[in-house]
Design a protein around this motif. Sequence first.
Motif, PDB file in Angstrom:
ATOM      1  N   SER B  41       0.821  -1.215   0.000  1.00  0.00           N
ATOM      2  CA  SER B  41       0.000   0.000   0.000  1.00  0.00           C
ATOM      3  C   SER B  41       0.855   1.265   0.000  1.00  0.00           C
ATOM      4  O   SER B  41       1.783   1.397   0.790  1.00  0.00           O
ATOM      5  N   SER B  42       0.498   2.210  -0.868  1.00  0.00           N
ATOM      6  CA  SER B  42       1.228   3.491  -0.941  1.00  0.00           C
ATOM      7  C   SER B  42       0.570   4.562  -0.086  1.00  0.00           C
ATOM      8  O   SER B  42       1.177   5.611   0.153  1.00  0.00           O
ATOM      9  N   GLY B  43      -0.669   4.350   0.310  1.00  0.00           N
ATOM     10  CA  GLY B  43      -1.425   5.373   1.043  1.00  0.00           C
ATOM     11  C   GLY B  43      -2.176   6.351   0.159  1.00  0.00           C
ATOM     12  O   GLY B  43      -2.937   7.186   0.658  1.00  0.00           O
ATOM     13  N   LYS B  44      -1.986   6.268  -1.174  1.00  0.00           N
ATOM     14  CA  LYS B  44      -2.566   7.286  -2.079  1.00  0.00           C
ATOM     15  C   LYS B  44      -4.089   7.363  -2.004  1.00  0.00           C
ATOM     16  O   LYS B  44      -4.658   8.450  -2.012  1.00  0.00           O
ATOM     17  N   MET B  45      -4.751   6.202  -1.967  1.00  0.00           N
ATOM     18  CA  MET B  45      -6.225   6.208  -1.955  1.00  0.00           C
ATOM     19  C   MET B  45      -6.727   6.888  -0.673  1.00  0.00           C
ATOM     20  O   MET B  45      -7.604   7.759  -0.732  1.00  0.00           O
ATOM     21  N   PRO B  66       3.208   3.959   7.595  1.00  0.00           N
ATOM     22  CA  PRO B  66       4.353   4.562   6.898  1.00  0.00           C
ATOM     23  C   PRO B  66       4.090   4.746   5.400  1.00  0.00           C
ATOM     24  O   PRO B  66       3.725   3.799   4.723  1.00  0.00           O
ATOM     25  N   THR B  67       4.246   5.945   4.923  1.00  0.00           N
ATOM     26  CA  THR B  67       4.129   6.248   3.485  1.00  0.00           C
ATOM     27  C   THR B  67       5.098   7.390   3.164  1.00  0.00           C
ATOM     28  O   THR B  67       5.534   8.106   4.060  1.00  0.00           O
ATOM     29  N   HIS B  68       5.387   7.546   1.870  1.00  0.00           N
ATOM     30  CA  HIS B  68       6.265   8.643   1.449  1.00  0.00           C
ATOM     31  C   HIS B  68       5.498   9.924   1.179  1.00  0.00           C
ATOM     32  O   HIS B  68       6.089  10.929   0.795  1.00  0.00           O
ATOM     33  N   LEU B  69       4.187   9.906   1.364  1.00  0.00           N
ATOM     34  CA  LEU B  69       3.382  11.087   1.047  1.00  0.00           C
ATOM     35  C   LEU B  69       3.507  12.128   2.156  1.00  0.00           C
ATOM     36  O   LEU B  69       3.525  11.779   3.337  1.00  0.00           O
ATOM     37  N   PRO B  70       3.586  13.416   1.794  1.00  0.00           N
ATOM     38  CA  PRO B  70       3.664  14.468   2.816  1.00  0.00           C
ATOM     39  C   PRO B  70       2.306  14.703   3.479  1.00  0.00           C
ATOM     40  O   PRO B  70       1.273  14.346   2.911  1.00  0.00           O
ATOM     41  N   ASP B  71       2.319  15.307   4.672  1.00  0.00           N
ATOM     42  CA  ASP B  71       1.067  15.670   5.357  1.00  0.00           C
ATOM     43  C   ASP B  71       0.248  16.597   4.455  1.00  0.00           C
ATOM     44  O   ASP B  71       0.755  17.643   4.048  1.00  0.00           O
ATOM     45  N   PRO B  72      -0.998  16.274   4.158  1.00  0.00           N
ATOM     46  CA  PRO B  72      -1.829  17.203   3.375  1.00  0.00           C
ATOM     47  C   PRO B  72      -2.155  18.457   4.191  1.00  0.00           C
ATOM     48  O   PRO B  72      -2.237  18.377   5.421  1.00  0.00           O
ATOM     49  N   PRO B  73      -2.367  19.612   3.540  1.00  0.00           N
ATOM     50  CA  PRO B  73      -2.722  20.826   4.285  1.00  0.00           C
ATOM     51  C   PRO B  73      -4.160  20.762   4.783  1.00  0.00           C
ATOM     52  O   PRO B  73      -4.962  19.980   4.274  1.00  0.00           O
ATOM     53  N   PHE B  74      -4.474  21.571   5.764  1.00  0.00           N
ATOM     54  CA  PHE B  74      -5.840  21.781   6.269  1.00  0.00           C
ATOM     55  C   PHE B  74      -6.452  20.573   6.974  1.00  0.00           C
ATOM     56  O   PHE B  74      -7.670  20.492   7.110  1.00  0.00           O
ATOM     57  N   LEU B  75      -5.650  19.590   7.400  1.00  0.00           N
ATOM     58  CA  LEU B  75      -6.218  18.481   8.167  1.00  0.00           C
ATOM     59  C   LEU B  75      -5.169  17.938   9.126  1.00  0.00           C
ATOM     60  O   LEU B  75      -4.002  18.314   9.056  1.00  0.00           O
ATOM     61  N   SER B  76      -5.598  17.067  10.062  1.00  0.00           N
ATOM     62  CA  SER B  76      -4.687  16.522  11.077  1.00  0.00           C
ATOM     63  C   SER B  76      -4.194  15.148  10.633  1.00  0.00           C
ATOM     64  O   SER B  76      -5.007  14.236  10.462  1.00  0.00           O
ATOM     65  N   THR B  77      -2.878  15.012  10.463  1.00  0.00           N
ATOM     66  CA  THR B  77      -2.305  13.731  10.060  1.00  0.00           C
ATOM     67  C   THR B  77      -1.656  13.076  11.278  1.00  0.00           C
ATOM     68  O   THR B  77      -0.865  13.710  11.972  1.00  0.00           O
ATOM     69  N   HIS B  78      -2.029  11.828  11.550  1.00  0.00           N
ATOM     70  CA  HIS B  78      -1.477  11.058  12.670  1.00  0.00           C
ATOM     71  C   HIS B  78      -0.676   9.907  12.070  1.00  0.00           C
ATOM     72  O   HIS B  78      -1.248   9.047  11.409  1.00  0.00           O
ATOM     73  N   ARG B  79       0.642   9.894  12.293  1.00  0.00           N
ATOM     74  CA  ARG B  79       1.494   8.849  11.691  1.00  0.00           C
ATOM     75  C   ARG B  79       1.858   7.787  12.729  1.00  0.00           C
ATOM     76  O   ARG B  79       2.212   8.110  13.864  1.00  0.00           O
ATOM     77  N   LEU B  80       1.809   6.524  12.320  1.00  0.00           N
ATOM     78  CA  LEU B  80       2.164   5.421  13.208  1.00  0.00           C
ATOM     79  C   LEU B  80       2.657   4.250  12.365  1.00  0.00           C
ATOM     80  O   LEU B  80       2.726   4.365  11.132  1.00  0.00           O
ATOM     81  N   LYS B  81       3.021   3.168  13.027  1.00  0.00           N
ATOM     82  CA  LYS B  81       3.593   2.039  12.287  1.00  0.00           C
ATOM     83  C   LYS B  81       2.744   0.770  12.318  1.00  0.00           C
ATOM     84  O   LYS B  81       2.473   0.181  11.298  1.00  0.00           O
ATOM     85  N   THR B  82       2.374   0.310  13.511  1.00  0.00           N
ATOM     86  CA  THR B  82       1.784  -1.027  13.616  1.00  0.00           C
ATOM     87  C   THR B  82       0.247  -0.996  13.671  1.00  0.00           C
ATOM     88  O   THR B  82      -0.371   0.028  13.983  1.00  0.00           O
ATOM     89  N   ALA B  83      -0.348  -2.172  13.421  1.00  0.00           N
ATOM     90  CA  ALA B  83      -1.798  -2.334  13.540  1.00  0.00           C
ATOM     91  C   ALA B  83      -2.254  -2.041  14.965  1.00  0.00           C
ATOM     92  O   ALA B  83      -3.313  -1.445  15.175  1.00  0.00           O
ATOM     93  N   GLY B  84      -1.447  -2.462  15.955  1.00  0.00           N
ATOM     94  CA  GLY B  84      -1.787  -2.210  17.348  1.00  0.00           C
ATOM     95  C   GLY B  84      -1.877  -0.720  17.645  1.00  0.00           C
ATOM     96  O   GLY B  84      -2.807  -0.256  18.314  1.00  0.00           O
ATOM     97  N   GLU B  85      -0.896   0.060  17.120  1.00  0.00           N
ATOM     98  CA  GLU B  85      -0.920   1.509  17.306  1.00  0.00           C
ATOM     99  C   GLU B  85      -2.124   2.126  16.589  1.00  0.00           C
ATOM    100  O   GLU B  85      -2.794   3.028  17.113  1.00  0.00           O
ATOM    101  N   MET B  86      -2.401   1.635  15.374  1.00  0.00           N
ATOM    102  CA  MET B  86      -3.544   2.181  14.623  1.00  0.00           C
ATOM    103  C   MET B  86      -4.851   1.889  15.355  1.00  0.00           C
ATOM    104  O   MET B  86      -5.746   2.740  15.425  1.00  0.00           O
ATOM    105  N   ASP B  87      -4.954   0.710  15.933  1.00  0.00           N
ATOM    106  CA  ASP B  87      -6.155   0.347  16.691  1.00  0.00           C
ATOM    107  C   ASP B  87      -6.402   1.337  17.835  1.00  0.00           C
ATOM    108  O   ASP B  87      -7.525   1.827  18.007  1.00  0.00           O
ATOM    109  N   SER B  88      -5.343   1.662  18.595  1.00  0.00           N
ATOM    110  CA  SER B  88      -5.486   2.603  19.716  1.00  0.00           C
ATOM    111  C   SER B  88      -5.954   3.975  19.245  1.00  0.00           C
ATOM    112  O   SER B  88      -6.884   4.559  19.827  1.00  0.00           O
TER     113      SER B  88
END
Lengths: 233, 233
Positions: B41-45, B66-88
């Motif tokens: 997955s690239s994160g693009k969708m 993890p993706t190579h895409l930069p934070d988009p403007p005008f919204l809150s981007t939360h970056r993490l690595k694992t499924a466990g972190e995403m779940d929280s």
Amino acid sequence: LILETAVRVLTPKDLQGKRVLVTAGPTWEPFDPVRFITNPSSGKMGFALAVEASRRGAHVDLVTGPTHLPDPPFLSTHRLKTAGEMDSVVRHLAADADVIVMSAAVSDYRPEEQAPQKMKKTDRDLTIRLVRTPDILAGVGAAKKPGQVVVGFAAETENLIENASEKLRKKNLDFIVANDLTQPGSGFRCDTNQVKILDSGGNVEALPCLSKEEVARRILDRIAGLVKKANHE
Amino acid sequence: LILETAVRVLTPKDLQGKRVLVTAGPTWEPFDPVRFITNPSSGKMGFALAVEASRRGAHVDLVTGPTHLPDPPFLSTHRLKTAGEMDSVVRHLAADADVIVMSAAVSDYRPEEQAPQKMKKTDRDLTIRLVRTPDILAGVGAAKKPGQVVVGFAAETENLIENASEKLRKKNLDFIVANDLTQPGSGFRCDTNQVKILDSGGNVEALPCLSKEEVARRILDRIAGLVKKANHE
């Protein structure tokens, strides 16, 4: 491209006409069509090495695993996914290379079996067998020809110098670039790098934290020196 | 940024004031500090969905692996690595969300154990146990509140419609976007996508091959319709 052309004109051509093979990036070792084992390598260090070798007049083959970096101009980029594929391409290109720089972060292990379709998840845990991938660097070191320069990389989280010097000796390298992954501003997914260079004479040079482009220049300076020495012998 | 501001002014504000949570990208499930299981997955969708929701006036939280895409403007981007972190993070944000779009390609399995240092390779093969990661989408579906819109994604290499409609029903979704990974111009690491949308009423809409931005607009049109309907009930 105009800037790159200007930089090329200004770079001393101390590798003119030499064939340089550079490996870069991670490899992907699949379980099934959509799941794989990999590592965080971005390919930046290897791409910087390939670009710098090309600027110095070399004919460069860049063999890279999956990365988001575009093909650099003025050199041949070969894209692939697995360690097995990288092994085949490197074997093919290494025979004619004057210089081989193995900066790819090749996966040491791959899943023994690969499912042809996406595995459906079940409620149970899974056990998978991992088998060793080909040791590409050892193959290159063993087939090393007189005058050929072979450079390796070691990325470690502990015992950096011991592990790197053992790899240098076992793999028959001219020098090895050792990377402490626990250092901030060093290693994977980073624009800077702080490395130590160990040579076959037992010398260790600790470089300061530099951009990956500058690290590439320092490494190519050493390579150009070794190539010059080999030509005079 | 000037272009983005102009596009925003011209986009109808049919999600004005709504809170939209979007997940994106792959997850990384580590064996040790430098090796992990992931997917392409690239994160693009997901990023396209977050940007489009923001343009329509929503307050957007983008939760991404993890993706190579930069934070988009005008919204809150939360970056993490694992499924466990995403779940929280998703559990924390889902309670207040009016709309939840789960487009991340979350790893179903993770290594049971994680080595604190880079594992040294040996000549022997390895056996590793993989355990299930949290089912984030099922958790969101189970906690779904009245009027909350929940959208899932299904990426398959076989039996697309059957697998997607089972997921739609089991996870209590409003609709699911189904992606046939064997189609050219579809799915991972690609700028276009050809999807089918299955809704909880049993309808299937097959979209043509479109840019991921256009797929995002079609999905947000449906979401805006559902939000409007929920507000009138």
